[in-house]
Design an enzyme around this catalytic site. Structure first.
Site, mmCIF file in Angstrom:
data_model
loop_
_atom_site.group_PDB
_atom_site.id
_atom_site.type_symbol
_atom_site.label_atom_id
_atom_site.label_comp_id
_atom_site.label_asym_id
_atom_site.label_seq_id
_atom_site.Cartn_x
_atom_site.Cartn_y
_atom_site.Cartn_z
ATOM 1 N N LYS A 129 -36.234 27.323 30.955
ATOM 2 C CA LYS A 129 -36.967 26.892 29.761
ATOM 3 C C LYS A 129 -36.137 27.077 28.488
ATOM 4 O O LYS A 129 -36.366 26.378 27.508
ATOM 5 C CB LYS A 129 -38.302 27.611 29.677
ATOM 6 C CG LYS A 129 -39.250 27.116 30.766
ATOM 7 C CD LYS A 129 -40.661 27.598 30.602
ATOM 8 C CE LYS A 129 -41.588 26.925 31.594
ATOM 9 N NZ LYS A 129 -41.342 27.336 32.998
HETATM 10 C C1 LIG Z 1 -41.714 26.676 34.127
HETATM 11 C C2 LIG Z 1 -41.047 27.007 35.403
HETATM 12 C C3 LIG Z 1 -41.092 26.141 36.527
HETATM 13 C C4 LIG Z 1 -41.903 24.858 36.527
HETATM 14 O O1 LIG Z 1 -41.384 23.877 35.678
HETATM 15 P P1 LIG Z 1 -42.259 22.611 35.269
HETATM 16 O O2 LIG Z 1 -41.485 21.939 34.203
HETATM 17 O O3 LIG Z 1 -43.570 23.155 34.752
HETATM 18 O O4 LIG Z 1 -42.459 21.765 36.479
HETATM 19 C C5 LIG Z 1 -40.382 26.493 37.665
HETATM 20 N N1 LIG Z 1 -39.680 27.648 37.723
HETATM 21 C C6 LIG Z 1 -39.608 28.515 36.673
HETATM 22 C C7 LIG Z 1 -38.833 29.761 36.819
HETATM 23 C C8 LIG Z 1 -40.285 28.219 35.479
HETATM 24 O O5 LIG Z 1 -40.222 29.088 34.451
#
Ligand SMILES: *Cc1c(COP(=O)(O)O)cnc(C)c1O
Length: 491
Positions: A129
């Site tokens: 993120k």
């Molecule tokens: C947010 C997140 C996901 C999922 O990603 P999306 O964009 O919501 O599909 C998967 N793995 C981790 C570690 C995350 O923080």
């Protein structure tokens, strides 16, 4: 470049054309839809050739330029160069270069089959993120300064999103972050990451309750429109368009790093929750990037896997949502999925509106084409390259063990779901890239279970739990929350 809502009946009926900066600070379109560009910009072979040698920041600039046409080129270049630096993405493993920002690691070459990990979690909060959120922080600061405006970000987190937002916004002029989390429910590591921030513009609020209580509070406060406007409240949730675009960049980067010429294809497997990450892959593919398959990997919360196997989209109630050892994928519905459905039904906004109305009233829709279904577009899904698979706690633990034994690398639980599912979809001659969505240190409990030892911690995180913490414990009370926000914004 103009943006349209996935639910706007006709272009004429939608509001004035929206540009990138207009939708940057907002969430949903006023009609309840999500924003998408009116058409996807295309990338030529000559451009791809030229981009092979670019540093990550300049590649990000070239791609963003196609979407953010209302930001002056020189400013955009400065913003991407400020964001994608080896200092920010400094947690690369031994043998990898932080300068690559998202280095690739070839795990396995079994004849013509190749399995590759793309490291997206080398940023400050050790999850992918950061890739988008760090850019968002700089874009917000830039835009707010231009209009001499301020913004108060208000959100709820069960872990990864909240910390990525706080590390992106800390110390930024004109921005405050009010982040709710369930008191004593996050891992010690995640709690320490967030609560050890001492920046005066970061407000951590530990709510006496569970994550749903936090989300209900955010909804209740945001539904008071006059309060929301007066307090200049905004969000940074996963439907934010700029976050999606920032994620498009690393698909290009992964492709270019794994291939030598544009006649080659690669596939991606993406650990998925809200469909934000893999939606960016879909957009990269629609722009002309030679992606073969896009594989959505889910955990026990398999809303997306069910759709890609059957054409039935059936959201779960919160009581049916499992708490798993890959918690960032524990979702009951996938908030970005509407963007793909819009393309799938031929960009027919009226259909999208009807389908998502049915999600509200009947809990889902069915595009399988069977008698009584809501349409037959499921037959087109394969054209878009989508595949899927599902992974369980036992799969996760076994995969973490396997990858440690075979390649001497510790992967986190979400990435393990990805590797498990990727192995079911590998094909000769097409490298399979698994997106690494977090580092193992963030989810140490399951690493201990799988390996009997602690996950390695990147430098600087050794004693994070011992740092002084700044946070406020509060009951789940709307009036008290509003009073707290107003006091601290002074608005
Ligand atoms: C947010 C997140 C996901 C999922 O990603 P999306 O964009 O919501 O599909 C998967 N793995 C981790 C570690 C995350 O923080």
């Amino acid at each position: 470049m103009h943006y349209v809502s996935t639910r706007a009946a006709t272009p004429a009926a939608s509001q004035a054309p929206q540009q990138f900066s207009d939708i940057l600070l907002g969430g949903l379109a006023p009609d309840g839809g999500l924003y998408l560009p009116s058409e996807y910009p295309q990338v030529s072979g000559a451009e791809l050739d030229a981009w092979r040698s670019l540093p990550y920041a300049d590649l990000a600039y070239e791609i963003l330029k196609k979407f953010a046409t209302d930001i002056p080129d020189a400013d955009l270049r400065a913003l991407t160069r400020k964001t994608y630096t080896a200092e920010v993405y400094r947690n690369a493993r031994e043998g990898e270069s932080a300068k690559d920002i998202t280095p690739l690691r070839v795990l396995e070459k079994d004849g013509a089959k190749t399995l590759i990990l793309q490291a997206l979690s080398n940023g400050p909060t050790l999850a992918f993120k950061d890739m988008a959120m760090q850019l968002l922080g700089n874009l917000f600061e830039y835009t707010l300064a231009k209009h001499d405006a301020e913004l108060n970000i208000f959100g709820a987190t069960s872990g990864d999103t909240g910390s990525a937002a706080e590390y992106a916004m800390r110390g930024k002029k004109g921005i405050r972050v009010f982040m709710l989390s369930p008191h004593n429910k996050m891992s010690a590591f995640q709690t320490a990451q967030m609560f050890s921030l001492q920046d005066p513009n970061i407000f951590n609020i530990a709510v006496e309750g569970v994550f749903d209580d936090c989300q209900d509070l955010v909804k209740a406060v945001s539904n008071d429109l006059p309060f929301k406007v007066r307090q200049k409240i905004g969000t940074v949730n996963s439907i934010n368009w700029a976050r999606v675009v920032a994620q498009v960049v690393y698909y290009f980067r992964g492709y270019l790093a794994a291939t030598t010429d544009n006649s080659q294809k690669v596939s991606f497997t993406v650990p998925s929750g809200n469909f934000g990450n893999i939606c960016a892959g879909h957009i990269a593919r629609m722009m002309g990037l030679p992606i073969d398959k896009l594989v959505a990997a889910t955990n026990e919360n398999d809303v997306l896997d069910e759709f890609f196997r059957t054409g039935v989209y059936r959201v779960r109630k919160s009581a049916e949502t499992y708490h798993t050892s890959s918690p960032s994928m524990d979702i009951s519905k996938a908030s970005n999925f509407e963007r793909f459905v819009y393309d799938l039904v031929g960009r027919d906004a009226e259909r999208v509106r009807a389908l998502f109305h049915k999600v509200e009233t009947a809990g889902g829709f069915d595009l399988s084409g069977k008698p009584g279904s809501d349409g037959d577009e499921f037959k087109l899904v394969a054209q878009y390259g989508f595949r899927s698979g599902r992974s369980t706690h036992a799969d996760r633990v076994a995969t973490i063990r396997d990858v440690q034994d075979d390649y001497d690398i510790t992967i986190d639980t979400h990435t393990a779901d990805g590797v498990k599912v990727a192995r079911e979809h590998m094909e000769a001659g097409v490298p399979m890239i698994v997106l690494e969505t977090a580092l193992a240190a963030k989810f140490n409990e399951t690493i201990l279970e799988a390996l009997g030892t602690d996950a390695p911690r990147p430098a600087g995180f050794e004693d994070i739990e011992a740092l002084p913490q700044k946070y406020l414990v509060m009951p789940a009370d709307v009036a008290q929350m509003k009073a707290y926000i107003a006091t601290n914004t002074g608005l």
